[in-house]
Motif scaffolding. Structure first.
Motif, PDB file in Angstrom:
ATOM      1  N   ILE A 191      -6.553  12.391 -39.545  1.00 56.27           N
ATOM      2  CA  ILE A 191      -6.031  11.324 -40.389  1.00 56.27           C
ATOM      3  C   ILE A 191      -5.126  10.448 -39.544  1.00 56.27           C
ATOM      4  N   LEU A 192      -5.363   9.151 -39.601  1.00 57.66           N
ATOM      5  CA  LEU A 192      -4.526   8.168 -38.926  1.00 57.66           C
ATOM      6  C   LEU A 192      -3.660   7.493 -39.973  1.00 57.66           C
ATOM      7  N   PHE A 193      -2.346   7.526 -39.761  1.00 54.96           N
ATOM      8  CA  PHE A 193      -1.414   6.927 -40.712  1.00 54.96           C
ATOM      9  C   PHE A 193      -0.559   5.894 -40.007  1.00 54.96           C
ATOM     10  N   VAL A 194      -0.542   4.666 -40.538  1.00 52.01           N
ATOM     11  CA  VAL A 194       0.159   3.546 -39.918  1.00 52.01           C
ATOM     12  C   VAL A 194       1.335   3.133 -40.789  1.00 52.01           C
ATOM     13  N   GLN A 207     -11.194  10.345 -39.366  1.00 57.87           N
ATOM     14  CA  GLN A 207     -12.097  10.351 -40.518  1.00 57.87           C
ATOM     15  C   GLN A 207     -11.472   9.619 -41.711  1.00 57.87           C
ATOM     16  N   LEU A 208     -10.161   9.412 -41.668  1.00 58.48           N
ATOM     17  CA  LEU A 208      -9.462   8.724 -42.751  1.00 58.48           C
ATOM     18  C   LEU A 208      -8.303   7.940 -42.161  1.00 58.48           C
ATOM     19  N   THR A 209      -8.187   6.671 -42.558  1.00 55.07           N
ATOM     20  CA  THR A 209      -7.103   5.809 -42.082  1.00 55.07           C
ATOM     21  C   THR A 209      -6.304   5.283 -43.265  1.00 55.07           C
ATOM     22  N   ILE A 210      -4.993   5.535 -43.237  1.00 58.95           N
ATOM     23  CA  ILE A 210      -4.086   5.144 -44.316  1.00 58.95           C
ATOM     24  C   ILE A 210      -3.022   4.219 -43.735  1.00 58.95           C
ATOM     25  N   VAL A 211      -2.729   3.129 -44.426  1.00 58.76           N
ATOM     26  CA  VAL A 211      -1.741   2.156 -43.964  1.00 58.76           C
ATOM     27  C   VAL A 211      -0.768   1.854 -45.092  1.00 58.76           C
ATOM     28  N   ASN A 212       0.533   1.917 -44.822  1.00 58.77           N
ATOM     29  CA  ASN A 212       1.519   1.484 -45.805  1.00 58.77           C
ATOM     30  C   ASN A 212       1.651  -0.036 -45.718  1.00 58.77           C
ATOM     31  N   ASP A 262       9.798   9.591 -40.277  1.00 61.40           N
ATOM     32  CA  ASP A 262       9.380   8.205 -40.484  1.00 61.40           C
ATOM     33  C   ASP A 262       8.390   7.794 -39.418  1.00 61.40           C
ATOM     34  N   VAL A 263       7.286   7.211 -39.858  1.00 66.67           N
ATOM     35  CA  VAL A 263       6.219   6.825 -38.941  1.00 66.67           C
ATOM     36  C   VAL A 263       6.517   5.499 -38.238  1.00 66.67           C
ATOM     37  N   GLY A 264       7.577   4.809 -38.692  1.00 68.82           N
ATOM     38  CA  GLY A 264       7.923   3.527 -38.069  1.00 68.82           C
ATOM     39  C   GLY A 264       7.272   2.370 -38.791  1.00 68.82           C
ATOM     40  N   GLN A 317       4.501  -5.007 -32.750  1.00 64.94           N
ATOM     41  CA  GLN A 317       4.565  -3.576 -32.507  1.00 64.94           C
ATOM     42  C   GLN A 317       3.834  -2.873 -33.653  1.00 64.94           C
ATOM     43  N   ILE A 318       3.405  -1.647 -33.402  1.00 67.75           N
ATOM     44  CA  ILE A 318       2.750  -0.858 -34.439  1.00 67.75           C
ATOM     45  C   ILE A 318       3.148   0.604 -34.271  1.00 67.75           C
ATOM     46  N   GLY A 319       3.577   1.225 -35.363  1.00 64.72           N
ATOM     47  CA  GLY A 319       3.942   2.632 -35.355  1.00 64.72           C
ATOM     48  C   GLY A 319       2.923   3.425 -36.159  1.00 64.72           C
ATOM     49  N   PHE A 320       2.524   4.587 -35.636  1.00 66.70           N
ATOM     50  CA  PHE A 320       1.497   5.359 -36.335  1.00 66.70           C
ATOM     51  C   PHE A 320       1.568   6.824 -35.936  1.00 66.70           C
TER      52      PHE A 320
END
Length: 267
Positions: free
Chosen positions: A3-6, A32-37, A196-198, A235-238
């Protein structure tokens, strides 16, 4: 399962960062799954439908929310659309809250629940996330992966929630404070956790906003209007979470950040 979380997408710079970096990140991670806040996507407060569309076109499967969910009234026009995988915190009070606080999706043949919860400490009034999570988990399939975006202000509440959820969910990843923490861990070899994912937005601002009004607020102790920094560098935090599909326990979690001064992930 990976799981990728951004973390929180802030303003147009955040959208640009998602469009620029997310496809490259996915090529390397192969999640397999990407989640973004996306709760800060629309000018720093809220999410409009074009923001949702841009985030999903860039590669997000699910877009989560937070305390700014209702800041743009336009969200009421699409948050109930069953074809759109957009969430708001599950524990907003009331019986007829628009939208969904969790959703069930299939990843290959595996059932996955993505859950959005919000903390209470130093936040707007909302139902107790600990008790609401208890109620929700009783309704969900026990033999499923469960990922929680816990949108909260204080470190202590996030850590407490993760420990309370240990063994009952696969991962608890914090959002809201916009600064990535360095405490990625798997609690009791069961539940992945990161305070915190940033954020995803301007590297040159303060938490995604322009510097000057915030500094002036501290200098003068007088109110100032804060504006999103729409001109800064990206920038991107994940975080990447690896989950055992058989046990639903996390194997590992690793946090990353890409900034103008740190491009190592892409090399």
């Amino acid at each position: 399962m990976k799981i990728l979380f951004v973390g929180d997408v802030v303003g147009s710079v955040g959208i640009k960062a998602i469009e620029t970096y997310l496809p490259e990140i996915k090529k390397k991670v192969k999640p397999q799954l990407t989640i973004v806040n996306g709760e800060n996507a629309a000018g720093g407060k809220g999410t409009k439908e074009p923001d949702y569309q841009k985030i999903t076109r860039a590669g997000a499967d699910v877009v989560t929310g937070g305390n700014h969910t209702w800041d743009k009234r336009e969200i009421l026009e699409f948050i109930d659309d069953p074809k759109k995988n957009i969430l708001r915190p599950y524990n907003f009070p009331g019986e007829h809250v628009p939208g969904r606080g969790y959703l069930e999706i299939k990843v290959n043949t595996k059932k996955v629940y993505v859950i959005n919860m919000m903390g209470t400490a130093l936040m707007q009034p909302i139902d107790n996330p600990f008790l609401e999570a208890d109620k929700l988990l009783k309704k969900l399939d026990k033999d499923a992966v469960k990922f929680v975006d816990f949108h909260a202000e204080t470190t202590s509440e996030k850590i407490a929630f993760a420990n309370y959820m240990t063994g009952r969910v696969s991962a608890v990843c914090g959002t809201h404070t916009h600064v990535q923490t360095n405490d990625a861990q798997v609690i009791n070899k069961e539940t992945a956790y990161l305070t915190d994912v940033g954020m995803t937005g301007s590297y040159d601002g303060i938490l995604g906003d322009k510097k000057e009004p915030i500094i002036n607020r501290f200098l003068t102790q007088r109110p100032n209007k804060f504006d999103v920094d729409e001109d800064g560098r990206m920038q991107i935090g994940f975080a990447v979470i690896d989950i055992n599909d058989t046990t639903n326990n996390a194997r590992s979690i690793k946090n990353y950040v890409i900034t103008p001064n740190n491009q190592s992930f892409l090399n």
